[in-house]
Design an enzyme around this catalytic site. Structure first.
Site, PDB file in Angstrom:
ATOM      1  N   SER A  35       3.988   7.782  -0.593  1.00 49.34           N
ATOM      2  CA  SER A  35       3.552   7.982  -1.976  1.00 49.34           C
ATOM      3  C   SER A  35       4.618   7.467  -2.937  1.00 49.34           C
ATOM      4  O   SER A  35       5.807   7.493  -2.634  1.00 49.34           O
ATOM      5  CB  SER A  35       3.293   9.463  -2.228  1.00 49.34           C
ATOM      6  OG  SER A  35       2.299   9.948  -1.353  1.00 49.34           O
ATOM      7  N   GLY A  51       0.874   6.096  -7.196  1.00 41.58           N
ATOM      8  CA  GLY A  51       0.253   5.317  -6.135  1.00 41.58           C
ATOM      9  C   GLY A  51       0.600   5.895  -4.773  1.00 41.58           C
ATOM     10  O   GLY A  51       1.533   6.684  -4.626  1.00 41.58           O
ATOM     11  N   SER A  52      -0.180   5.488  -3.781  1.00 39.85           N
ATOM     12  CA  SER A  52       0.106   5.899  -2.414  1.00 39.85           C
ATOM     13  C   SER A  52      -0.456   4.850  -1.480  1.00 39.85           C
ATOM     14  O   SER A  52      -1.366   4.104  -1.831  1.00 39.85           O
ATOM     15  CB  SER A  52      -0.483   7.276  -2.104  1.00 39.85           C
ATOM     16  OG  SER A  52      -1.893   7.255  -2.259  1.00 39.85           O
ATOM     17  N   ASP A  62       0.531  -7.547   4.999  1.00 41.37           N
ATOM     18  CA  ASP A  62      -0.390  -6.621   4.328  1.00 41.37           C
ATOM     19  C   ASP A  62      -0.626  -7.054   2.883  1.00 41.37           C
ATOM     20  O   ASP A  62      -0.462  -6.282   1.946  1.00 41.37           O
ATOM     21  CB  ASP A  62       0.162  -5.196   4.378  1.00 41.37           C
ATOM     22  CG  ASP A  62      -0.921  -4.148   4.093  1.00 41.37           C
ATOM     23  OD1 ASP A  62      -2.112  -4.506   4.121  1.00 41.37           O
ATOM     24  OD2 ASP A  62      -0.575  -2.986   3.839  1.00 41.37           O
ATOM     25  N   GLY A  86       0.037   3.170   2.973  1.00 36.53           N
ATOM     26  CA  GLY A  86       0.345   3.430   4.357  1.00 36.53           C
ATOM     27  C   GLY A  86       1.776   3.830   4.598  1.00 36.53           C
ATOM     28  O   GLY A  86       2.083   4.492   5.585  1.00 36.53           O
ATOM     29  N   PHE A  87       2.696   3.461   3.695  1.00 33.51           N
ATOM     30  CA  PHE A  87       4.100   3.771   3.896  1.00 33.51           C
ATOM     31  C   PHE A  87       4.545   4.998   3.114  1.00 33.51           C
ATOM     32  O   PHE A  87       5.693   5.399   3.228  1.00 33.51           O
ATOM     33  CB  PHE A  87       4.971   2.573   3.516  1.00 33.51           C
ATOM     34  CG  PHE A  87       4.965   1.487   4.548  1.00 33.51           C
ATOM     35  CD1 PHE A  87       5.683   1.618   5.720  1.00 33.51           C
ATOM     36  CD2 PHE A  87       4.228   0.339   4.344  1.00 33.51           C
ATOM     37  CE1 PHE A  87       5.680   0.618   6.670  1.00 33.51           C
ATOM     38  CE2 PHE A  87       4.215  -0.663   5.297  1.00 33.51           C
ATOM     39  CZ  PHE A  87       4.938  -0.540   6.465  1.00 33.51           C
TER      40      PHE A  87
END
Length: 865
Positions: free
Chosen positions: A518, A512-513, A628, A515-516
Site C-alpha cells: 500500500s 494507492g495499493s 508489470d 501487488g507490492f
C-alpha cells in the site's frame, strides 16, 4: 648527527602526508584525500601519458567543497565529478576497495559510492580518453565514468538516448543545477524545469542528414554528431575545425558549449543558444531580458508594473505592494492556496515573449482572452498566460516562472499576463465598545478546544512511543539487526520507521495499493511531499538482499522514472519513499470520471512512458525488465508528465540471467503470450504490455470491458471524424476490434468518443500502428522501446504490423465474446483474458478444458490496486 636525524624525520613525515601519485592504475585498499596529496592539488592518479588526472579537487581554489574529479591536465578542466551533491572537506577520503569506490567525510560518514557489483573489483584505471574504469580480475569493465556522465562528454565517449547531462550550480559548486541536456530519438534538447528552450538542430552549423532514430551523441576530431542505425547513419552533424582534443559541456550558464584546445586553454567553437536571452532564468523570475547592442551580453530589467524584489535582487515583483505573486500548488514551499485572495492579472504588454512558447503547443485554440484567463484562474499550477490574437491561442505558464524576453520581431502578436493575488482588505467599522465581548466570545470556546486538542496530542504521543518501542524491539530481536544496511555502498537516504510514521500521520492517507503493498501520502520535515510504500511482498529474501536491491535502483535516475528518495528496513518493516506524483496514476485519469484527456496529452503520456521503458532497457548499466507495465504503474506529474513506477521491484537481469527468469509476474490483460508458453522473458515482454496500454490510451477504455461502440463516424475533408449516429453498448475485446479496424482503415472508430472529433485519422493511425506492432505474438517482431519512441515522435518511419502475428488476438476475442455471453446468462460480468490451453495460441479449436478455466472476474482485470 642531530641535524641528520631531524632531516630524516622531515623526509619521512612528508612522504607519509603527501602520498605518491600513480600512473594509470591503482588497486584496492587505497585511500586518497586532498590533504594527503596536497603537493599535487589532490591528484593521486594520472592516465598513461598524463593527458588526464584523477584528484580530490576543489574547483576555483575555494577551500570548502572538494570532489572526486577527472581533470584534463593541460587545461585543468573538470570533465567528470562523483560526489556532486555531497562535497567533502580537504580531509574527506576517496577509498577503493574490492566493493568499489566510496567517498566519506572526515568523520567517516557516507557521501557517495558506486553501485554494488556481482564481481569483486581488482583495479581502478584512468584511460587516456579520461574514462575512469573499475575492472574485475579478468580486466572486464564493472563500472565506467563514461556511462555515468555529469555535465561533459569528451572524445571517445558516447551519450546514449535517454541519458541526461545536468549543469552545475556554478564553476565552484558542482551540485546539480537547473539546466538539463536531454538526448531524444530525434534531437538534442536543452531544458529547464522540464521545459525545452533550445534544440541542437537550431544551431547555425547543425545539419540534419536523416530521419533515422538517434541512438547516441558523440564528438570527435572533426565535430559533434548524432548517430543512428548502429553508428552507420549520421542524423545531425555539427562540422568544426579539426582538433585533437575537444569537450562538449552543459555550462552552468545554461548554454551548451563545445570547446577545443588552443594552447593551454579551451576555446569555444559552438554555443547554443547563442542569444543568452533565450536562457530561461538569465534575468531571474519575470526579469525582462534584452540584448546589449555593444557588448552582446543580456541587459536585465523589470517589465512595467514590476520592480526588483527586495528579497532577491534578480527577481521582479509587482510594483503595487498590495499585489503578490502566487506560489504553484506543486511547489514544496507553498503554504497558501490563495483562497482568501482575489485572483487578478497584470499585463506584460506587447512585444514581450516567453522562451517556452516556441516549444510547446497552446492548451486551447479558438477562444477569447477572458476564457484563457479563466483557464489559468481555475488551475493552481498556472502562474500566467500568453494569448496570441492571430490564432486565438492560449499558452499557460506553469509551476515556475522564468525570465521574459523583449522581442525584436515585428510580427509578434502575443500578449502576456501574470497571475497575481490581491489581498482581502482588513475589516473596518469595528468600534472599541465591542472589542471585549468579541474577544471573550472567541477565547472561551477556544480554551475548551485547546484542552481537547492537548489531551488528543498526549494520547497520540503515548501511542506513537509505544509503537516505536515495538518496532525497535522487533529490530533488536532480529538475527541480523540493522547494521548490515550501512555495509552496502550506494544506498539512498535511510529513514527510521518513526520518521515515516510521523511523515504520513500514522499512515493516514492511502493513495494507492498494489501487488507490492500500500502507498500513503506523506510530508517530510522540509515540507516535501512523498509517497511512502509499505512493501508487503518483497522478492528480496532478507534485509541484506532488500538493501542491495534498493542500492541499485536508488542510483537509477531518469525524467520518466519515479525517483526513489529513500527507504526503511527496520525490524520486519520494509518501506520505500518515492517522489510524490500529484496527478496520480494513469488509470484514474484515463478511466475515471474527471475531465477527458485531450489527444496531445495522451501522446505526451505515451511518449513519456515509452522513454522511461527505453531507459530501463538500454540506458541503465544493467538492463531492467519491468514485467508489470500497466496504467496503474504509470504515474502523472505536472503537465501530465508520465513516470514509470514500481520498476525497482522487478528483477534486475543480465543477458545470462534472462533465460533463467521463469517466475510468473505481471497483471492479467497486459501479459505477453510468452508467459504462458514458458518462453524466455526479455525486454520485448514489456513492449507487449506497453502496446496494450497504448490501445487503452487511444480508446480511453479498458481493453477487456463493457464499451460504448459507435457504428457510424463521418469524416470531413480534413480527415477529422465526427460521431453522427447512435451507439450501442456491448462487450468488446478492444485489441481484436483494433485489428479489424486497422485492416479496414477505420481508425477514427478506435478513438475515445469523448474527444468528439478533436483528433485526426492520421494521429490515431500512428498510435494504433505502433500499438499493434508492439503486441505481435512473436517477440522478435516487436520493435524495441527506442524504436517505439522514435515512431511516436514521428522521427522514425512508421512500421506496419504483421497480420500473421496478430491472428491470436482474434482467438482471444472470440473466446472473450463466448465467455461473456455465457456469464451474462448467469447474471455475472466476467471477462476472458488468456485461455489456459495446450494448443497453439493461434489455434481456433475449442479446448477440452472446462469453460470456467477461461475466466477471471472483472475485479481481476487490472490486478490489485
Amino acid at each position: 648527527m642531530g641535524c641528520l636525524l631531524f632531516l630524516l624525520c622531515v623526509f619521512l613525515s612528508c612522504t607519509f602526508v603527501h602520498g605518491i601519485t600513480y600512473i594509470e592504475f591503482i588497486y584496492p585498499n587505497f585511500t586518497a584525500s586532498n590533504l594527503k596529496f596536497i603537493d599535487s592539488t589532490g591528484t593521486f592518479l594520472f592516465s598513461h601519458n598524463g593527458t588526464f588526472k584523477a584528484a580530490m579537487f576543489n574547483p576555483d581554489g575555494q577551500q570548502t567543497n572538494f570532489y572526486l574529479c577527472v581533470i584534463h591536465a593541460e587545461s585543468n578542466t573538470i570533465t567528470w565529478s562523483a560526489n556532486r551533491d555531497d562535497p567533502v572537506s580537504n580531509s574527506g577520503k576517496m577509498s577503493l576497495s574490492v566493493n568499489g569506490i566510496l567517498i566519506t567525510d572526515q568523520d567517516g560518514n557516507f557521501k557517495w559510492s558506486t553501485s554494488p557489483f556481482q564481481s569483486l573489483v581488482s583495479a581502478l584505471q584512468l584511460t587516456e580518453t579520461g574514462n575512469l574504469i573499475l575492472l574485475d580480475q579478468f580486466n572486464g569493465s564493472l563500472w565506467e565514468s563514461f556511462r555515468n556522465p555529469t555535465d561533459t562528454i569528451v572524445i571517445g565517449q558516447k551519450l546514449p538516448v535517454g541519458t541526461l547531462l545536468s549543469s552545475s550550480v556554478s564553476s565552484s559548486d558542482l551540485s546539480i543545477g537547473d539546466y538539463k541536456l536531454a538526448l531524444r530519438a530525434s534531437d538534442t534538447l536543452l531544458q529547464w524545469q522540464n521545459m525545452t528552450y533550445w534544440k541542437l538542430s537550431m544551431g547555425a552549423n547543425a545539419y540534419k542528414n536523416s530521419n533515422s532514430a538517434v541512438e547516441f551523441m558523440s564528438i570527435n576530431q572533426t565535430g559533434l554528431y548524432l548517430f543512428g542505425q548502429n553508428s552507420t547513419v549520421v542524423v545531425i552533424q555539427v562540422n568544426l575545425s579539426p582538433s585533437e582534443f575537444r569537450i562538449a559541456k552543459l555550462d552552468d550558464s545554461g548554454q551548451f558549449i563545445v570547446r577545443s584546445l588552443s594552447g593551454t586553454n579551451l576555446k569555444p567553437e559552438f554555443v547554443g543558444p547563442v542569444d543568452k536571452c533565450k536562457i530561461p532564468f538569465v534575468c531571474g523570475r519575470l526579469g525582462l531580458c534584452s540584448n546589449g547592442a555593444a557588448s552582446g551580453n543580456p541587459v536585465c530589467s523589470c517589465p512595467s508594473n514590476f520592480h526588483v524584489s527586495s528579497l532577491n535582487s534578480t527577481d521582479c515583483v509587482p510594483s503595487d505592494d498590495s499585489y503578490s505573486l502566487p506560489v504553484s500548488c506543486n511547489s514544496i514551499n507553498n503554504t497558501s492556496d490563495g483562497s482568501s485572495s482575489l485572483v487578478s492579472y497584470l499585463g506584460l504588454g506587447y512585444g514581450i515573449v516567453y522562451f517556452a512558447n516556441d516549444f510547446t503547443m497552446p492548451v486551447k485554440y479558438t477562444l477569447n482572452l477572458s476564457l484563457c484567463q479563466d483557464l489559468c484562474s481555475g488551475d493552481c499550477s498556472c502562474l500566467g498566460i500568453f494569448y496570441e490574437h492571430s490564432s486565438s491561442s492560449c499558452y499557460v505558464l506553469q509551476n515556475k516562472l522564468g525570465s521574459v524576453i523583449l522581442s525584436t520581431r515585428s510580427d509578434d502578436d502575443q500578449v502576456g499576463f501574470v497571475k497575481i493575488l490581491v489581498g482581502s482588505p482588513p475589516p473596518s467599522g469595528t468600534s472599541q465598545a465591542f472589542r471585549f465581548p468579541i474577544v471573550a466570545l472567541v477565547l472561551l470556546p477556544f480554551t475548551g478546544l485547546f484542552l481537547l486538542l492537548a489531551m488528543g496530542f498526549i494520547w497520540w504521543k503515548i501511542s506513537k512511543i509505544s509503537k516505536t518501542r515495538k518496532v525497535k524491539l522487533d529490530s533488536s530481536t532480529s538475527p541480523s539487526g540493522d547494521l548490515e544496511a550501512f555495509m552496502i555502498p550506494g544506498l539512498p537516504i535511510r529513514f527510521d520507521y518513526a520518521e515515516l510514521e510521523a511523515a504520513t500521520d500514522n499512515f493516514k492517507t492511502l493513495i494507492g495499493s498494489g501487488g507490492f503493498g500500500s502507498v500513503y501520502k506523506g510530508s517530510l520535515p522540509d515540507k516535501t511531499l512523498v509517497a511512502v510504500k509499505k512493501v508487503t511482498n518483497s522478492g528480496a529474501g532478507g534485509k541484506q538482499d532488500f538493501c542491495t536491491e534498493i542500492a541499485i535502483i536508488g542510483n537509477i535516475h531518469h525524467v520518466n522514472l519515479v525517483k526513489l528518495r529513500g527507504f526503511c528496513a527496520q525490524g520486519s518493516e520494509r518501506l520505500l519513499v518515492y517522489e510524490y506524483m500529484n496527478r496520480g496514476s494513469l488509470d484514474r485519469t484515463l478511466f475515471g470520471n474527471g475531465p477527458v484527456l485531450e489527444w496531445q496529452e495522451r501522446v505526451d503520456i505515451a511518449l513519456g512512458a515509452a522513454r522511461g521503458l527505453a531507459y530501463l532497457h538500454s540506458g541503465c548499466q544493467k538492463k531492467i525488465i519491468h514485467c508489470d507495465v500497466k496504467p496503474e504503474n504509470i504515474l502523472l506529474h505536472d503537465n501530465f508528465q508520465a513516470k514509470i513506477s514500481d520498476f525497482g521491484l522487478s528483477k534486475l537481469l543480465s543477458p545470462e540471467q534472462s533465460s533463467l527468469f521463469t517466475t510468473m509476474r505481471g497483471t492479467r490483460g497486459y501479459l505477453a503470450p510468452e508467459w504462458l508458453t514458458s518462453s524466455v522473458i526479455t525486454d520485448k515482454t514489456d513492449v507487449y504490455s506497453f502496446g496494450m496500454v497504448l490501445l487503452e490510451i487511444v480508446s480511453g477504455r479498458k481493453n477487456c470491458s463493457l464499451q460504448t461502440q459507435s457504428h457510424s463516424i463521418d469524416e470531413d475533408k480534413s480527415g477529422v471524424g465526427h460521431s453522427s449516429s447512435s451507439s450501442v453498448l456491448g462487450l468488446v475485446y478492444f485489441p481484436m476490434f483494433a485489428l479489424e479496424m486497422y485492416e479496414q482503415g477505420r481508425y477514427l472508430e478506435l478513438a475515445d468518443l469523448r474527444l468528439e472529433g478533436r483528433v485526426t485519422i492520421e494521429e490515431v493511425e500512428r498510435l494504433v500502428c505502433v500499438a499493434l506492432c508492439c503486441v505481435h505474438e512473436e517477440p522478435s517482431l516487436r520493435p524495441n522501446m527506442v524504436s517505439v519512441v522514435g515512431m511516436l515522435e514521428g522521427e522514425t518511419p512508421l512500421a506496419h504490423p504483421r497480420l500473421e502475428s496478430l491472428n491470436f488476438l482474434r482467438f482471444y476475442g472470440r473466446r472473450f465474446t463466448e465467455a461473456s455471453t455465457i456469464e451474462e446468462n448467469n447474471g455475472e460480468e466476467n471477462f476472458i483474458l488468456y485461455p489456459q490451453v495446450n494448443a497453439s495460441l493461434t489455434n481456433t479449436k475449442s479446448s477440452s478444458s472446462p469453460i470456467s478455466s477461461y475466466f477471471v472476474s472483472s475485479e481481476q482485470v487490472s490486478g490489485p490496486r
